[in-house]
Write an enzyme that holds these catalytic residues in place. Structure first.
Site, short mmCIF file in Angstrom:
data_model
loop_
_atom_site.label_atom_id
_atom_site.label_comp_id
_atom_site.label_asym_id
_atom_site.label_seq_id
_atom_site.Cartn_x
_atom_site.Cartn_y
_atom_site.Cartn_z
N ASP A 1 0.86 -1.17 0.00
CA ASP A 1 0.00 0.00 0.00
C ASP A 1 0.90 1.23 0.00
O ASP A 1 1.54 1.55 1.00
CB ASP A 1 -0.91 0.00 1.23
CG ASP A 1 -1.81 1.22 1.29
OD1 ASP A 1 -2.47 1.52 0.27
OD2 ASP A 1 -1.83 1.91 2.33
N GLU B 1 -1.88 -1.61 -5.93
CA GLU B 1 -3.15 -0.98 -6.23
C GLU B 1 -2.96 0.00 -7.38
O GLU B 1 -1.97 0.74 -7.42
CB GLU B 1 -3.65 -0.24 -4.99
CG GLU B 1 -5.04 0.35 -5.13
CD GLU B 1 -5.51 1.01 -3.85
OE1 GLU B 1 -6.71 1.26 -3.74
OE2 GLU B 1 -4.65 1.28 -2.98
N CYS C 1 -12.44 -4.90 6.49
CA CYS C 1 -11.72 -5.69 7.51
C CYS C 1 -11.16 -6.94 6.84
O CYS C 1 -11.90 -7.70 6.21
CB CYS C 1 -12.66 -6.04 8.65
SG CYS C 1 -11.93 -7.17 9.88
N ASP D 1 -3.15 1.31 7.14
CA ASP D 1 -2.31 1.01 5.99
C ASP D 1 -1.94 -0.48 5.91
O ASP D 1 -1.90 -1.05 4.81
CB ASP D 1 -1.05 1.86 6.02
CG ASP D 1 -1.36 3.36 5.94
OD1 ASP D 1 -2.35 3.70 5.27
OD2 ASP D 1 -0.64 4.16 6.55
#
Length: 371
Positions: free
Chosen positions: A185, A269, A322, A351
């Protein structure tokens, strides 16, 4: 497999003058070809091919511009190849219409397709029309020499970038599993947060040098345009910009090589960096992190080593989901760095949770995008 090797060169005063002649000649040919393409299309609706340009250049342009004969002919023809590539990229990738090159730009370059030689023992590179140039050949290579690009930086340093075909095939992709895959991330607070819990601190090179940069920028703005003092002040400002760029590249090269070497697959991502920069509160920090450059380094190094880059869509709720029970926290805002899942009561670091979800999403068949 093609690889580029960049070295710093130390030309003499006369050699610098000849390099300047090549910069000017190649820039002239490029701008002339661009102008002719635009005019021809406006008048006839058709485009001129590179081979037609070569014929006009040799038989019409060069005889009427004797100074072009001082430059290497192969370098001039390379400018025509570049203008053709620029238009091809514009029509296929919609990357932007080709622009005219300015002589006022401190960063200049030209290409040498062939007829140059590299001597590692003597630490020199022999260039057509220029001669033997002292070079710091700190890395050796083997393979077939392709195009060499001679460039000058904004601080007045000269470099040569040599494209080499080592005649090796690109390695096949190695098999990967959940245990040999990591999710990353990328962000601003921490440069990269990995799914195993590791956090890589954001060095913020631009922010750390901003105070000094503003001081030097103010000195440039106070000098008279065209004066020697203004040029000296501009050189000092260029040096700090170059230092920041070198620091950032060094940091990203070391991190990307370590991550690629230690793992079989990396999940990322897909970020809309252009859209993120439009947020004026975060634009400077996002530009300082240079996330797009980091992803590019990961991609080509993964190709070299036979590793895999996995991508997920930009709209996946990686931060708000989650990773234990799948609860979607729709009320999570950007300022909340830690949160507790109301269903399973798991306490999440925002994060780290996002990095774990990126890894999970990427390994699902419906989300799998392999690069």
């Amino acid at each position: 497999m093609l690889k580029a090797y960049k070295y710093r060169i130390y030309p003499s005063k006369k050699q610098k003058e000849m390099i300047q002649v090549h910069f000017g000649a190649c820039r002239f040919v490029y701008n002339w070809a661009l102008e002719q393409k635009i005019k021809t299309y406006e008048q006839t609706g058709k485009s001129i091919s590179r081979f037609d340009f070569q014929h006009i250049l040799v038989h019409e342009v060069k005889p009427s511009n004797e100074w072009l004969k001082e430059a290497n002919s192969q370098a001039l023809l390379a400018s025509l190849v570049n203008i053709e590539s620029a238009f091809t990229k514009f029509f296929r990738e919609k990357s932007g219409f080709p622009k005219f090159k300015s002589k006022k730009n401190p960063v200049q370059s030209y290409q040498m397709p062939q007829h140059y030689a590299v001597d590692f023992e003597k630490q020199i590179i022999k260039l057509p029309k220029i001669g033997e140039v002292k070079t710091i050949l700190h890395r050796r290579f083997e393979g077939k020499l392709k195009t060499a690009t001679i460039s000058r930086s904004s601080t007045g340093k000269y470099y040569i970038s040599i494209l080499v075909d080592n005649e090796k095939d690109i390695p096949e992709k190695q098999n990967f599993s959940e245990s040999t895959t990591i999710g990353i991330d990328a962000g601003i607070k921490d440069f990269a947060v990995i799914s195993n819990g590791e956090k890589v601190e954001n060095p913020k090179y631009l922010k750390n040098s901003l105070k000094r940069m503003k001081c030097l920028q103010k000195r440039v703005s106070r000098k008279v345009k065209g004066s020697k003092n203004r040029n000296k002040a501009r050189q000092h400002l260029s040096k700090i910009h170059e230092t920041i760029s070198n620091q950032r590249n060094n940091f990203q090269h070391q991190l990307s090589f370590r991550l690629i070497s230690e793992n079989q697959a990396i999940a990322l991502e897909t970020l809309n960096v252009k859209g993120m920069v439009k947020n004026h509160c975060l634009a400077q920090s996002i530009s300082d992190a240079s996330l797009s450059s980091f992803v590019t380094k990961l991609e080509y190094k993964a190709e070299w080593l036979g590793k895999t880059i996995l991508r997920i869509g930009r709209f996946e709720p990686s931060s708000k989901l989650c990773n234990v029970c799948g609860h979607h926290n729709s009320n999570l805002t950007l300022d909340v760095r830690e949160w507790t899942c109301p269903d399973c009561k798991t306490k999440h670091d925002r994060d780290v949770n996002a990095a774990i979800n990126i890894k999970k999403f990427s390994l699902q068949d419906q989300n799998l995008i392999v690069i």
